[in-house]
Design a protein around this motif. Structure first.
Motif, PDB file in Angstrom:
ATOM      1  N   GLU A   2     -12.839  -0.598  -0.355  1.00 44.52           N
ATOM      2  CA  GLU A   2     -13.504  -0.974  -1.613  1.00 44.52           C
ATOM      3  C   GLU A   2     -12.484  -1.679  -2.494  1.00 44.52           C
ATOM      4  OE1 GLU A   2     -13.388   3.426  -3.800  1.00 44.52           O
ATOM      5  OE2 GLU A   2     -14.946   2.926  -2.364  1.00 44.52           O
TER       6      GLU A   2
ATOM      7  N   SER B  87       3.767  -3.046   3.410  1.00 42.02           N
ATOM      8  CA  SER B  87       2.836  -4.156   3.220  1.00 42.02           C
ATOM      9  C   SER B  87       2.155  -4.454   4.545  1.00 42.02           C
ATOM     10  CB  SER B  87       3.556  -5.397   2.698  1.00 42.02           C
ATOM     11  OG  SER B  87       4.352  -5.955   3.717  1.00 42.02           O
TER      12      SER B  87
ATOM     13  N   TYR C  68     -10.141   2.971   3.701  1.00 46.50           N
ATOM     14  CA  TYR C  68     -10.487   4.188   4.452  1.00 46.50           C
ATOM     15  C   TYR C  68     -10.245   3.917   5.937  1.00 46.50           C
ATOM     16  CZ  TYR C  68     -12.606   5.348   0.018  1.00 46.50           C
ATOM     17  OH  TYR C  68     -12.800   5.601  -1.316  1.00 46.50           O
TER      18      TYR C  68
ATOM     19  N   SER D 283      -4.740  10.804  -6.281  1.00 46.40           N
ATOM     20  CA  SER D 283      -4.917   9.352  -6.336  1.00 46.40           C
ATOM     21  C   SER D 283      -4.263   8.701  -7.554  1.00 46.40           C
ATOM     22  CB  SER D 283      -6.401   8.975  -6.248  1.00 46.40           C
ATOM     23  OG  SER D 283      -7.093   9.482  -7.344  1.00 46.40           O
TER      24      SER D 283
ATOM     25  N   VAL E 115      -6.994  -4.391  -6.836  1.00 47.03           N
ATOM     26  CA  VAL E 115      -6.631  -3.072  -6.319  1.00 47.03           C
ATOM     27  C   VAL E 115      -7.731  -2.599  -5.361  1.00 47.03           C
ATOM     28  CG1 VAL E 115      -6.180  -0.686  -7.011  1.00 47.03           C
ATOM     29  CG2 VAL E 115      -5.285  -2.572  -8.374  1.00 47.03           C
TER      30      VAL E 115
ATOM     31  N   TYR F 118     -11.695  -3.172  -6.359  1.00 47.67           N
ATOM     32  CA  TYR F 118     -12.122  -3.016  -7.749  1.00 47.67           C
ATOM     33  C   TYR F 118     -12.030  -4.364  -8.453  1.00 47.67           C
ATOM     34  CZ  TYR F 118     -11.303   1.593  -5.985  1.00 47.67           C
ATOM     35  OH  TYR F 118     -11.335   2.708  -5.174  1.00 47.67           O
TER      36      TYR F 118
ATOM     37  N   PHE G 273      -1.674   5.622  -7.281  1.00 45.42           N
ATOM     38  CA  PHE G 273      -1.844   4.318  -7.933  1.00 45.42           C
ATOM     39  C   PHE G 273      -0.670   4.033  -8.873  1.00 45.42           C
ATOM     40  CE2 PHE G 273      -6.385   4.573  -6.676  1.00 45.42           C
ATOM     41  CZ  PHE G 273      -6.509   3.307  -6.125  1.00 45.42           C
TER      42      PHE G 273
ATOM     43  N   TYR H  75       0.820  -1.219   0.000  1.00 40.75           N
ATOM     44  CA  TYR H  75       0.000   0.000   0.000  1.00 40.75           C
ATOM     45  C   TYR H  75       0.847   1.260   0.000  1.00 40.75           C
ATOM     46  CZ  TYR H  75       0.903   0.352   5.076  1.00 40.75           C
ATOM     47  OH  TYR H  75       1.504   0.470   6.323  1.00 40.75           O
TER      48      TYR H  75
ATOM     49  N   PHE I  17       1.592   0.797  -8.786  1.00 44.04           N
ATOM     50  CA  PHE I  17       1.740  -0.101  -9.939  1.00 44.04           C
ATOM     51  C   PHE I  17       3.202  -0.220 -10.357  1.00 44.04           C
ATOM     52  CE2 PHE I  17      -2.798   1.236 -11.241  1.00 44.04           C
ATOM     53  CZ  PHE I  17      -3.330   0.267 -10.409  1.00 44.04           C
TER      54      PHE I  17
ATOM     55  N   PRO J 243     -11.857   0.320 -12.721  1.00 49.25           N
ATOM     56  CA  PRO J 243     -12.800   1.423 -12.473  1.00 49.25           C
ATOM     57  C   PRO J 243     -13.047   2.241 -13.736  1.00 49.25           C
ATOM     58  CG  PRO J 243     -11.158   1.326 -10.759  1.00 49.25           C
ATOM     59  CD  PRO J 243     -10.725   0.357 -11.810  1.00 49.25           C
TER      60      PRO J 243
ATOM     61  N   THR K 151      -9.047   0.545  -2.296  1.00 47.30           N
ATOM     62  CA  THR K 151      -8.860   1.796  -1.558  1.00 47.30           C
ATOM     63  C   THR K 151      -9.348   1.534  -0.142  1.00 47.30           C
ATOM     64  OG1 THR K 151      -9.229   3.117  -3.544  1.00 47.30           O
ATOM     65  CG2 THR K 151      -9.406   4.260  -1.440  1.00 47.30           C
TER      66      THR K 151
END
Lengths: 162, 120
Positions: A139, A94, A60, A32, A56, A141, A36, A18, A40, A145, A58
């Protein structure tokens, strides 16, 4: 927004790399793409991307109604194999996510994420039998997205429960 | 790699996994295999909060969410869940941070959960 299917899932151990952002959601949104890309490029350089398997997320960590905007923590993350060798950098760490989650399986366009989160809390968690567990929601994906406000994509919202 | 962001990430993750315990400098330094001296020096140099303030704030903010989403759990039990010895020390710390007691905070209007996101 279409009503989601909800499943209960127990994650034994999901390891992620992360990048964590500290600041308001507006600032997060502005940054963002860069976050990302950072994730990546690290994943690619370390051969951590497994096509059709890597996901992937996100994450919170805080609630914006409780935590000051400057302290809000949001992480962009990617799943990696449990046994992957990762040499962390200052920015990329991580961690392992585990526990029970109520998972809402949504098909969303860019404007529907807020409604989806509201649905998971107000219509599902607070109206049902499940009890919240003290852990962070995220969340994930399932498909890439959407790039614009018309397109839809598959997104799962994970709410930690006992 | 022992820079501040890395230290902060792992310290936050440690707090996340030990919300119900007292967390000391020795705990967080040992978690990342860093000397207490080096940890303290790095943290003090970069953070506006002391380590104790930082740990306490994260726990109190997490407990505030929990007060609202788990109204079936007593304030005393919530105090224990976040590593406080008793309800009165939790009440004091909570009031110092939020300006109201946990009981009042719990009774206030339900927290909206309008997580908004559109990230990539």
């Amino acid at each position: 927004m279409l009503k989601p299917t909800i499943t209960i899932e127990n994650i034994e151990a999901m390891r992620v790399i992360y990048v964590r952002f500290r600041g308001s959601y507006n600032e997060f949104r502005k940054n963002s793409r860069k976050l990302f890309e950072q994730l990546f490029s690290f994943a690619e350089a370390n051969q951590l991307i497994i096509p059709d398997v890597s996901k992937v997320l996100t994450i919170y960590h805080d609630n914006p109604f409780i935590t000051d905007a400057k302290n809000l923590r949001t992480s962009v993350a990617m799943t990696i194999p449990l046994n992957a060798a990762v040499t962390e950098t200052d920015e990329i760490s991580s961690m392992v996510i585990s526990g029970n989650f109520g998972v809402g399986h949504f098909e969303l366009n860019l404007g529907e994420y807020g409604d989806a989160w509201n649905y998971m809390y107000q219509d599902w968690l607070f109206s049902g039998e499940n009890k919240a567990r003290d852990a962070f929601p995220f969340e994930l994906y399932v498909s890439e997205p959407p790039k614009n406000f018309k397109a839809k994509s598959l997104t799962d919202i994970y709410i930690p429960i006992e | 790699m022992q820079n501040y962001t890395w230290l902060l990430n792992h310290t936050e993750d440690y707090i996340e996994s030990h919300l119900d315990q007292k967390i000391t400098l020795s705990d967080v330094a040992a978690n990342i295999h860093m000397s207490e001296y080096h940890f303290h020096r790095l943290f003090r140099k970069h953070s506006k909060e002391t380590l104790n303030q930082f740990v306490s704030r994260i726990k109190l903010e997490r407990s505030a969410i929990f007060l609202r989403v788990r109204k079936d759990i007593s304030i005393t039990d919530i105090a224990y869940r976040y590593g406080y010895n008793d309800a009165s020390s939790y009440n004091r710390a909570f009031r110092r941070h939020f300006g109201v007691t946990p009981t009042v905070f719990r009774k206030e209007q339900d927290m909206p959960s309008n997580k908004d996101s559109s990230n990539i």
